[in-house]
Design a protein around this motif. Sequence first.
Motif, short mmCIF file in Angstrom:
data_model
loop_
_atom_site.label_atom_id
_atom_site.label_comp_id
_atom_site.label_asym_id
_atom_site.label_seq_id
_atom_site.Cartn_x
_atom_site.Cartn_y
_atom_site.Cartn_z
N MET A 117 34.75 79.45 39.29
CA MET A 117 33.46 79.95 38.81
C MET A 117 32.36 78.90 38.92
O MET A 117 31.18 79.24 38.97
N PHE A 118 32.75 77.62 38.98
CA PHE A 118 31.78 76.53 39.01
C PHE A 118 31.36 76.16 40.43
O PHE A 118 30.39 75.41 40.61
N LEU A 180 24.66 81.31 27.90
CA LEU A 180 25.99 81.79 28.29
C LEU A 180 26.06 83.31 28.27
O LEU A 180 26.64 83.93 29.16
N GLY A 181 25.44 83.92 27.26
CA GLY A 181 25.43 85.38 27.19
C GLY A 181 24.69 86.00 28.36
O GLY A 181 25.17 86.95 28.98
N GLU A 182 23.54 85.43 28.69
CA GLU A 182 22.75 85.95 29.82
C GLU A 182 23.46 85.71 31.15
O GLU A 182 23.47 86.58 32.03
N ASP A 183 24.06 84.53 31.29
CA ASP A 183 24.70 84.20 32.57
C ASP A 183 25.95 85.04 32.82
O ASP A 183 26.25 85.37 33.97
N PHE A 189 28.09 82.50 36.65
CA PHE A 189 29.08 81.73 35.92
C PHE A 189 28.89 80.22 36.08
O PHE A 189 29.14 79.45 35.16
N ASN A 190 28.46 79.79 37.26
CA ASN A 190 28.33 78.35 37.50
C ASN A 190 27.28 77.71 36.61
O ASN A 190 27.47 76.60 36.09
N THR A 191 26.15 78.38 36.40
CA THR A 191 25.11 77.80 35.55
C THR A 191 25.52 77.85 34.08
O THR A 191 25.11 76.99 33.29
N GLY A 192 26.32 78.84 33.72
CA GLY A 192 26.84 78.90 32.35
C GLY A 192 27.74 77.71 32.06
O GLY A 192 27.68 77.11 30.98
N ILE A 193 28.58 77.35 33.02
CA ILE A 193 29.47 76.19 32.86
C ILE A 193 28.64 74.91 32.76
O ILE A 193 28.95 74.02 31.96
N SER A 194 27.58 74.83 33.54
CA SER A 194 26.69 73.66 33.46
C SER A 194 26.11 73.51 32.05
O SER A 194 26.00 72.40 31.53
#
Length: 320
Positions: A117-118, A180-183, A189-194
């Motif tokens: 996902m990243f 995280l909810g929006e992503d 998913f990659n920006t959520g992990i960031s």
Amino acid sequence: MPVDFYIGGAEHAVLHLLYARFWHKVLYDIGLVHTKEPFQKLFNQGMILAYSYKDKNGAYVHVDNVQKNGDGTVFDKRNGEPLTMQIEKMSKSRGNVDNPDDVVRDLGADSLRLYEMFMGPLDQVKPWDTAGVAGVNRFLTRCWKLIVSAGEENVLNERIVDEPCDAETELIRNQTIKKLGEDIENLSFNTGISQMMVYINHLAKLDKVPRLAAETLVLVMAPYAPHLAEELWAILGHSDCVSLAKWPDFDPAKCEINIVNIAIQVCGKLRGTVEIDKNAAEAEIVEAAKKIPAVARQLEGKNIVKTILVPGRILNFIAK
């Protein structure tokens, strides 16, 4: 009911998607289903690329039989024959598949899942790099060490305390929940992990970590790294599964940065900065700026002809 969401590669549009639609329409025509389409939403993910290797006859050589030299050349370990390499779609037929069972054995299923996902936007073509799995594994290890006592399994770290979050922690906590909810909804998913990495970096610097902040980390991590999240959730004292827990709420007002750093200039030259509420009036900013020793020295004995304020960024004194 039709399937809510179909995620598949564009290369499978005929063998999977078209046939599924064909048979669904047959079932619709004979009255066994009530919708004309089998899927409500379609998303095509990008392909994963990896190096493949060929011998002098153009036959693929499996990656397990490939030896790389320090100068970048590659050869067949079985017979010493030099090989050519190229970037292609990862597939069993090309022999360039990194066995996921090996990755799971060495680094865990959550590390493999998180790295996939990243790698980048879900719809983009991306190159595989096994070393990247180790990178996200280090991130998960940091999450574990934040919550679990060093050298003791299933014992809560003494840094976790039942105290309220300070202003900065509360800001980043609410921003993390929101992003995280929006992503997840946007499949970003990659920006959520960031964002989770930004959050853990902040928490790791704290001498004491509020329980609310730690629990928030585990809750937003759960869709990405479910196995680790379940263990951490139990160590935090919960008897229920984290997968059944409610997604944390955030306060939109607490997602905004209310403090800004404004550069203070005298005749265009930087003399200091002021940390102040972003909604502060110009007179309040001017007053705070005049208290900076370097600014006061430059203004001493001079008349302020004009003040130029760029909101949230710069205050410039024009003095003679």
